[in-house]
Write a protein that holds these residues in place. Sequence first.
Motif, PDB file in Angstrom:
ATOM      1  N   ILE A   1      39.450  37.850 -23.240  1.00 47.66           N
ATOM      2  CA  ILE A   1      40.928  38.049 -24.223  1.00 47.66           C
ATOM      3  C   ILE A   1      40.808  38.829 -25.169  1.00 47.66           C
ATOM      4  N   VAL A   2      40.082  38.407 -26.098  1.00 45.42           N
ATOM      5  CA  VAL A   2      39.463  38.881 -27.474  1.00 45.42           C
ATOM      6  C   VAL A   2      38.699  39.770 -27.248  1.00 45.42           C
ATOM      7  N   SER A   3      38.102  40.407 -26.117  1.00 46.60           N
ATOM      8  CA  SER A   3      37.366  41.390 -26.098  1.00 46.60           C
ATOM      9  C   SER A   3      37.576  42.478 -25.005  1.00 46.60           C
ATOM     10  N   GLY A   4      39.117  42.647 -24.688  1.00 49.65           N
ATOM     11  CA  GLY A   4      40.099  43.435 -24.159  1.00 49.65           C
ATOM     12  C   GLY A   4      39.694  44.186 -23.165  1.00 49.65           C
ATOM     13  N   GLU A   5      38.611  43.092 -22.488  1.00 47.48           N
ATOM     14  CA  GLU A   5      38.644  42.753 -20.920  1.00 47.48           C
ATOM     15  C   GLU A   5      39.628  43.118 -19.999  1.00 47.48           C
ATOM     16  N   LEU A   6      40.860  42.015 -20.427  1.00 49.17           N
ATOM     17  CA  LEU A   6      42.170  41.748 -20.006  1.00 49.17           C
ATOM     18  C   LEU A   6      42.828  41.809 -21.320  1.00 49.17           C
ATOM     19  N   THR A   7      43.964  42.361 -21.048  1.00 51.40           N
ATOM     20  CA  THR A   7      44.556  43.105 -21.827  1.00 51.40           C
ATOM     21  C   THR A   7      46.526  43.016 -21.854  1.00 51.40           C
ATOM     22  N   GLY A   8      47.134  42.666 -22.671  1.00 52.57           N
ATOM     23  CA  GLY A   8      47.928  41.816 -23.128  1.00 52.57           C
ATOM     24  C   GLY A   8      49.073  42.670 -21.855  1.00 52.57           C
ATOM     25  N   GLY A   9      49.442  40.975 -21.204  1.00 55.33           N
ATOM     26  CA  GLY A   9      50.800  41.636 -20.407  1.00 55.33           C
ATOM     27  C   GLY A   9      49.631  41.670 -19.179  1.00 55.33           C
ATOM     28  N   THR A  10      48.676  40.592 -19.181  1.00 58.21           N
ATOM     29  CA  THR A  10      48.591  40.315 -17.374  1.00 58.21           C
ATOM     30  C   THR A  10      48.648  38.831 -17.360  1.00 58.21           C
ATOM     31  N   LYS A  11      48.779  39.425 -16.491  1.00 54.91           N
ATOM     32  CA  LYS A  11      49.565  37.555 -15.977  1.00 54.91           C
ATOM     33  C   LYS A  11      47.720  37.025 -14.849  1.00 54.91           C
ATOM     34  N   LEU A  12      48.030  35.325 -15.945  1.00 52.05           N
ATOM     35  CA  LEU A  12      47.016  34.601 -15.529  1.00 52.05           C
ATOM     36  C   LEU A  12      46.866  33.478 -14.924  1.00 52.05           C
ATOM     37  N   ARG A  13      46.769  33.997 -13.638  1.00 52.10           N
ATOM     38  CA  ARG A  13      46.792  32.494 -12.138  1.00 52.10           C
ATOM     39  C   ARG A  13      46.024  31.437 -12.156  1.00 52.10           C
ATOM     40  N   ALA A  14      45.969  30.370 -12.730  1.00 52.65           N
ATOM     41  CA  ALA A  14      44.854  29.184 -12.684  1.00 52.65           C
ATOM     42  C   ALA A  14      44.515  29.200 -11.101  1.00 52.65           C
ATOM     43  N   SER A  15      45.109  29.680 -10.381  1.00 51.36           N
ATOM     44  CA  SER A  15      44.257  29.218  -8.550  1.00 51.36           C
ATOM     45  C   SER A  15      43.050  29.970  -8.438  1.00 51.36           C
ATOM     46  N   HIS A  16      44.080  31.909  -8.924  1.00 53.43           N
ATOM     47  CA  HIS A  16      42.795  33.017  -9.220  1.00 53.43           C
ATOM     48  C   HIS A  16      41.609  32.898  -9.618  1.00 53.43           C
ATOM     49  N   LEU A  17      41.926  32.158 -10.750  1.00 54.46           N
ATOM     50  CA  LEU A  17      40.922  32.109 -11.931  1.00 54.46           C
ATOM     51  C   LEU A  17      39.914  31.218 -11.265  1.00 54.46           C
ATOM     52  N   ALA A  18      40.585  30.095 -10.612  1.00 52.87           N
ATOM     53  CA  ALA A  18      39.512  28.779  -9.831  1.00 52.87           C
ATOM     54  C   ALA A  18      38.521  29.592  -9.252  1.00 52.87           C
ATOM     55  N   VAL A  19      38.987  30.011  -7.834  1.00 45.35           N
ATOM     56  CA  VAL A  19      38.128  30.356  -6.590  1.00 45.35           C
ATOM     57  C   VAL A  19      37.400  31.965  -7.445  1.00 45.35           C
ATOM     58  N   GLU A  20      37.603  32.348  -8.821  1.00 42.04           N
ATOM     59  CA  GLU A  20      36.785  33.438  -8.819  1.00 42.04           C
ATOM     60  C   GLU A  20      36.286  32.841 -10.495  1.00 42.04           C
ATOM     61  N   MET A  21      35.945  31.470 -10.563  1.00 42.23           N
ATOM     62  CA  MET A  21      34.677  30.753 -11.085  1.00 42.23           C
ATOM     63  C   MET A  21      33.955  29.696 -11.261  1.00 42.23           C
ATOM     64  N   GLY A  22      34.575  29.184  -9.589  1.00 36.97           N
ATOM     65  CA  GLY A  22      34.066  28.459  -9.239  1.00 36.97           C
ATOM     66  C   GLY A  22      34.446  27.374  -9.056  1.00 36.97           C
ATOM     67  N   VAL A  23      35.751  27.122  -9.731  1.00 40.21           N
ATOM     68  CA  VAL A  23      35.838  25.202 -10.056  1.00 40.21           C
ATOM     69  C   VAL A  23      37.404  25.014  -9.518  1.00 40.21           C
ATOM     70  N   SER A  24      37.713  24.113  -9.879  1.00 41.17           N
ATOM     71  CA  SER A  24      39.069  23.972  -9.588  1.00 41.17           C
ATOM     72  C   SER A  24      40.305  24.169  -9.806  1.00 41.17           C
ATOM     73  N   ARG A  25      41.257  24.009 -10.274  1.00 40.47           N
ATOM     74  CA  ARG A  25      42.797  24.498 -10.512  1.00 40.47           C
ATOM     75  C   ARG A  25      42.642  23.760 -12.021  1.00 40.47           C
ATOM     76  N   THR A  26      42.109  22.556 -12.388  1.00 39.98           N
ATOM     77  CA  THR A  26      42.684  21.577 -13.326  1.00 39.98           C
ATOM     78  C   THR A  26      41.478  22.077 -14.070  1.00 39.98           C
ATOM     79  N   PRO A  27      40.586  21.755 -14.651  1.00 40.47           N
ATOM     80  CA  PRO A  27      39.891  22.482 -15.989  1.00 40.47           C
ATOM     81  C   PRO A  27      40.266  24.016 -16.114  1.00 40.47           C
ATOM     82  N   ILE A  28      40.610  24.605 -15.070  1.00 36.06           N
ATOM     83  CA  ILE A  28      41.465  25.995 -15.306  1.00 36.06           C
ATOM     84  C   ILE A  28      42.979  25.910 -16.370  1.00 36.06           C
ATOM     85  N   SER A  29      43.591  25.058 -15.647  1.00 37.68           N
ATOM     86  CA  SER A  29      44.596  24.929 -16.439  1.00 37.68           C
ATOM     87  C   SER A  29      44.783  24.274 -17.466  1.00 37.68           C
ATOM     88  N   GLU A  30      44.052  23.194 -18.037  1.00 35.96           N
ATOM     89  CA  GLU A  30      43.093  22.480 -19.415  1.00 35.96           C
ATOM     90  C   GLU A  30      43.390  23.460 -20.142  1.00 35.96           C
TER      91      GLU A  30
END
Lengths: 232, 232
Positions: free
Chosen positions: B17-46
């Motif tokens: 976020i701070v590097s600008g790789e993700l810009t303002g207004g972007t929606k972050l989906r826990a389920s998507h980020l979870a598969v992307e980062m190879g973990v479950s949604r629990t730590p992503i949600s946190e």
Amino acid sequence: MSELQWKSALYHLRSQIVSGELTGGTKLRASHLAVEMGVSRTPISEALIKLEGEGLLVRDKSGFTIRSFALREVHDAIDLRGLLEGAAVQKAAERGVDQAELNKLHRSVDELEQAIVDDDVAGYDQLNLTFHNHLTELSDSDILIAEVQRSYRFPFAGPSAFPTGHSDSARFRNSLIIGQQHHRQIVAAVSCREGARAFALMYEHAKLAHDNVRAAIKNRETAPQLALVKNA
Amino acid sequence: MSELQWKSALYHLRSQIVSGELTGGTKLRASHLAVEMGVSRTPISEALIKLEGEGLLVRDKSGFTIRSFALREVHDAIDLRGLLEGAAVQKAAERGVDQAELNKLHRSVDELEQAIVDDDVAGYDQLNLTFHNHLTELSDSDILIAEVQRSYRFPFAGPSAFPTGHSDSARFRNSLIIGQQHHRQIVAAVSCREGARAFALMYEHAKLAHDNVRAAIKNRETAPQLALVKNA
DNA sequence: AATTCGGTATTTGCATGCAAAAGTAACTTA
DNA sequence: TAAGTTACTTTTGCATGCAAATACCGAATT
């Protein structure tokens, strides 16, 4: 209607902490709280994480503990509020606020006066908070407004932190009188667009709370706001 | 070694976020980020909840979105930093700091000077942050130190927010020279226990960043710090 | 008495299942 | 064309299972 579960858990826990029902140093176990509140651990964990973000809990490697504050931190937190509220009224004064808002401020001060005359401590408390909020909002800076609100998060730091228990003491009555003088002069300073004066008055206004803390410590049993403060 | 998963998710997302790789207004989906980062949604949600607490995300009824800032909020956030850093150095000055600390401060300023001569922008940036942190810590108030650090949380608000891209422009060189003058005078003010002067200098020092923001907006493509700022 | 040491009982961090809510998009109607 | 309407997909909020980490507690040792 149906509130999200993590929100009710958050409100419930926060009110238990700030009311002194749970004291500083207490360990909060998600699994225990879950059965106690009749929900699963997921929404409880979410509430605990949020409370950690508010600075009311600390997290060590195994769970959350209610934070304890040194007396010095209590005073620092009050000063921080004074600094931020002061910056807000300074901004409001220098920006200039229209007559309608000034009239509302004058009316608020009059109502506070009446609450003192009536010895209506709870009413004073509510009106005082509203007045402070109104002044802060006049800064017209969402960032600053948010930080001022955040500075209220500790139960001893908000503008109406020590309302109860001493309305009969001479010291407390005096502090109300002096506080009212501050209120009136702050409105006058904002009205005259005297930013530096408004800041100085608001900062000094918060300093009144330092004496309230000292007085509350002497009758600690009647001051649940001090449940998070270390060493009796 | 093995970092907690929610922590790595937090660091990873924050840096995106701070590097600008993700810009303002972007929606972050826990389920998507979870598969992307190879973990479950629990730590992503946190991690998402924590980022919401930092003010980098907003939460609507269905998930988290990267916050966008109006230009006015950028300037307000910089002023807030100046206010808090100013309060910290004022406290340090009035409290008094011992000679050993003053020597360290002088040495830091000299190193900053050298970095400017060497045109070592990255080095300056690092030294500058260290210098600001050191000054803040001299306030000896944990509450204030924490709030100053918190005021750095937006990528455009920290003391080293606009280091890159313009080291060749005359304006940027001038701002470094003026900044160094501020640094030296702040140390002098702290040394002489002149609290009000230290505050005023630090507040003004932060105001330098306002010009840097304006300059960065003109070459927006080279300023990833502005990825969260609305309207081009 | 204070520490150290095991062994047991909890508790946490994470993964995952599921119903309900929200998003999505093609289609209908005014 | 704009504004529903409907059927379908995705995502969330919460519950729960499980392994690993931590707390707890009594016995042994100094």
